[in-house]
Design an enzyme around this catalytic site. Structure first.
Site, PDB file in Angstrom:
ATOM      1  N   ASP A 211       0.821  -1.219   0.000  1.00 33.18           N
ATOM      2  CA  ASP A 211       0.000   0.000   0.000  1.00 33.18           C
ATOM      3  C   ASP A 211       0.856   1.271   0.000  1.00 33.18           C
ATOM      4  O   ASP A 211       2.037   1.227   0.339  1.00 33.18           O
ATOM      5  CB  ASP A 211      -0.866   0.057   1.263  1.00 33.18           C
ATOM      6  CG  ASP A 211      -1.973  -0.986   1.248  1.00 33.18           C
ATOM      7  OD1 ASP A 211      -1.994  -1.826   0.345  1.00 33.18           O
ATOM      8  OD2 ASP A 211      -2.819  -0.944   2.168  1.00 33.18           O
ATOM      9  N   ASP A 212       0.201   2.376  -0.312  1.00 30.73           N
ATOM     10  CA  ASP A 212       0.709   3.751  -0.121  1.00 30.73           C
ATOM     11  C   ASP A 212       1.749   4.201  -1.143  1.00 30.73           C
ATOM     12  O   ASP A 212       2.199   5.331  -1.104  1.00 30.73           O
ATOM     13  CB  ASP A 212       1.310   3.980   1.283  1.00 30.73           C
ATOM     14  CG  ASP A 212       0.332   3.690   2.403  1.00 30.73           C
ATOM     15  OD1 ASP A 212      -0.880   3.591   2.117  1.00 30.73           O
ATOM     16  OD2 ASP A 212       0.773   3.539   3.544  1.00 30.73           O
ATOM     17  N   HIS A 261      -6.025   3.062  -3.907  1.00 32.95           N
ATOM     18  CA  HIS A 261      -5.902   3.288  -2.458  1.00 32.95           C
ATOM     19  C   HIS A 261      -6.218   4.753  -2.120  1.00 32.95           C
ATOM     20  O   HIS A 261      -5.610   5.315  -1.215  1.00 32.95           O
ATOM     21  CB  HIS A 261      -4.492   2.888  -2.002  1.00 32.95           C
ATOM     22  CG  HIS A 261      -4.319   2.766  -0.516  1.00 32.95           C
ATOM     23  ND1 HIS A 261      -5.224   2.128   0.308  1.00 32.95           N
ATOM     24  CD2 HIS A 261      -3.335   3.205   0.315  1.00 32.95           C
ATOM     25  CE1 HIS A 261      -4.799   2.184   1.566  1.00 32.95           C
ATOM     26  NE2 HIS A 261      -3.668   2.845   1.599  1.00 32.95           N
ATOM     27  N   HIS A 265      -4.821   9.628   0.411  1.00 32.88           N
ATOM     28  CA  HIS A 265      -4.828   8.922   1.690  1.00 32.88           C
ATOM     29  C   HIS A 265      -5.634   9.625   2.772  1.00 32.88           C
ATOM     30  O   HIS A 265      -5.367   9.479   3.962  1.00 32.88           O
ATOM     31  CB  HIS A 265      -3.407   8.628   2.198  1.00 32.88           C
ATOM     32  CG  HIS A 265      -3.301   7.305   2.923  1.00 32.88           C
ATOM     33  ND1 HIS A 265      -3.696   7.150   4.234  1.00 32.88           N
ATOM     34  CD2 HIS A 265      -2.885   6.090   2.512  1.00 32.88           C
ATOM     35  CE1 HIS A 265      -3.503   5.885   4.592  1.00 32.88           C
ATOM     36  NE2 HIS A 265      -3.018   5.223   3.554  1.00 32.88           N
ATOM     37  N   HIS A 352       3.917  -2.286   2.847  1.00 33.48           N
ATOM     38  CA  HIS A 352       3.931  -0.930   2.274  1.00 33.48           C
ATOM     39  C   HIS A 352       5.219  -0.743   1.498  1.00 33.48           C
ATOM     40  O   HIS A 352       6.300  -0.922   2.073  1.00 33.48           O
ATOM     41  CB  HIS A 352       3.818   0.110   3.396  1.00 33.48           C
ATOM     42  CG  HIS A 352       2.563  -0.041   4.202  1.00 33.48           C
ATOM     43  ND1 HIS A 352       2.461  -0.946   5.238  1.00 33.48           N
ATOM     44  CD2 HIS A 352       1.353   0.552   4.091  1.00 33.48           C
ATOM     45  CE1 HIS A 352       1.231  -0.887   5.731  1.00 33.48           C
ATOM     46  NE2 HIS A 352       0.541   0.011   5.067  1.00 33.48           N
TER      47      HIS A 352
HETATM   48 ZN    ZN Z   1      -2.533   3.199   3.352  1.00 35.06          ZN
END
Ligand code: ZN
Length: 394
Positions: A211-212, A261, A265, A352
């Protein structure tokens, strides 16, 4: 001879300018029982990076100090950015958003001249400040002091009033500019070519998910995956897509999957319907525009899910069943342990691709996965295999 040396020097100079260093995005995502923090900021490889980081740290530190105790409504700090590169000018706006007892929004801008190596003021850009003053007045923006950034088409003026700011775009055609904004930047939009793959639906499978990102570590991560005949799913942020479009295309070409995603954020469950849709759709459009690929999956920020998010999107919502806590632990051996201590068919492992320790842990994680006889596949491949198995058995 003299001429030759001059030519050589100017050649090096031109090369130094045009072979721009890869810009990166720094990411800080933190969640605990007291607060939620989601920060993305550009890393330009110029001296404004110190100023940008200082500004980010100022909000990060004061937010953490202020909200170090548990509140009934978890406060959120989100920092997003706008970034563009036109000729020799870097334009950065940091958007600071705090959602606590009340909502606060701040903006901080930097316009940097790479040739002169200095931050530009409005007087370096134009003498038409009376036109800007006029726009500020007719838009009733509250005060006369402003900050600004540029893109190819407009000068954006921001006026900060206590806890919020207003922005307006003034077309560059309305201004007599002292600098040249004709972009020579090549667009990196291209279509990925997804490889064909054959997967035995009866094999044991795990899905690694990241993620991210993307970030400065993503390219190395996809190379490690490729070397080991592994694929993974990357849940990316929309605000990083244009900067990392090359890496996203490469990732797809290697057989990895991209998921959504959100754009920057923000904590989706705290947003209204329109804002949630904006976060999702903007990201879908950017991924499609820069890679030709349309994601089918979404992972909501902080794994927070409610009925609004369930109902608002047709994308498949994907959470995880193994959390490596890689954002929390700097030790790669601990991350390896968290990822692999109880491997099962159907595991979706959360990581991540924004941390060095995650990159360091990955080869060992893959080694253990392979030793135990698992395939590492994308989330969609795993879902498809599970669907086929159910059909065969039912
Ligand atoms: Zn995230």
């Amino acid at each position: 001879m003299y001429k030759k040396i001059i030519l050589l020097i100017s050649f090096i100079f031109i090369c130094g300018c045009s072979s721009k260093k890869q810009n990166n995005v720094g990411t800080i995502i933190e969640e605990n029982e007291n607060y939620i923090i989601g920060i993305n900021y550009p890393i330009t490889n110029t001296k404004i990076d110190t100023d940008i980081k200082e500004e980010v740290n100022k909000y990060y530190d004061s937010f953490k100090n202020k909200y170090s105790e548990k509140k009934t409504n978890k406060p959120e700090l989100n920092i997003d950015y706008e970034f563009n590169y036109i000729n020799n000018y870097i334009n950065v706006a940091l958007y600071i958003y705090i959602n606590a007892t009340e909502k606060e929004q701040y903006v901080k801008t930097f316009v940097y001249d790479l040739k002169q190596k200095k931050i530009l003021s409005i007087d370096d850009i134009t003498d038409d400040t009376d036109i800007i003053d006029y726009y500020i007045e007719i838009n009733d923006m509250g005060q006369k002091e402003y900050s600004f950034i540029l893109d190819n088409n407009s000068l954006t003026i921001f006026v900060q009033n206590e806890n919020s700011f207003k922005g307006i775009d003034i077309s560059v055609e309305d201004l007599d500019l002292k600098i040249n904004l004709t972009s020579n930047k090549e667009t990196k939009k291209a279509n990925a070519t997804l490889p064909e793959k054959v997967i035995d639906p009866n094999s044991k499978m795990v899905a690694l998910t990241f993620d991210d990102g993307p970030s400065q570590y993503t390219e190395k991560i996809i190379e490690i995956l490729k070397e080991n005949d592994c694929n993974a799913t990357f849940f990316v942020l929309g605000n990083k897509v244009s900067i990392y479009s090359d890496i996203l295309i490469k990732s797809l070409n290697y057989g990895n999957e991209l998921g959504n995603h959100s754009y920057n954020h923000k904590w989706l469950i705290k947003l209204n319907d329109e804002e949630i849709l904006d976060q999702i759709n903007k990201t879908q459009e950017l991924i499609k525009e820069y890679t030709g690929y349309t994601p089918k999956l979404i992972r909501p920020t902080y794994g927070s899910l409610n009925d609004t998010i369930r109902n608002i999107t047709d994308l498949d919502i994907v959470l995880w069943n193994v959390d490596t806590l890689d954002w929390k632990y700097k030790s790669s051996s601990r991350i390896v342990k968290n990822a692999t201590k109880n491997l099962k068919d159907g595991n979706i492992i959360l990581m991540h691709d924004t941390h060095k320790q995650t990159l360091e842990a990955l080869p060992k994680i893959i080694q253990i996965i392979k030793e135990q006889g698992y395939e590492c596949v994308t989330v969609s491949e795993m879902k498809e295999a599970q669907f086929i198995r159910e059909k065969l058995n039912g």
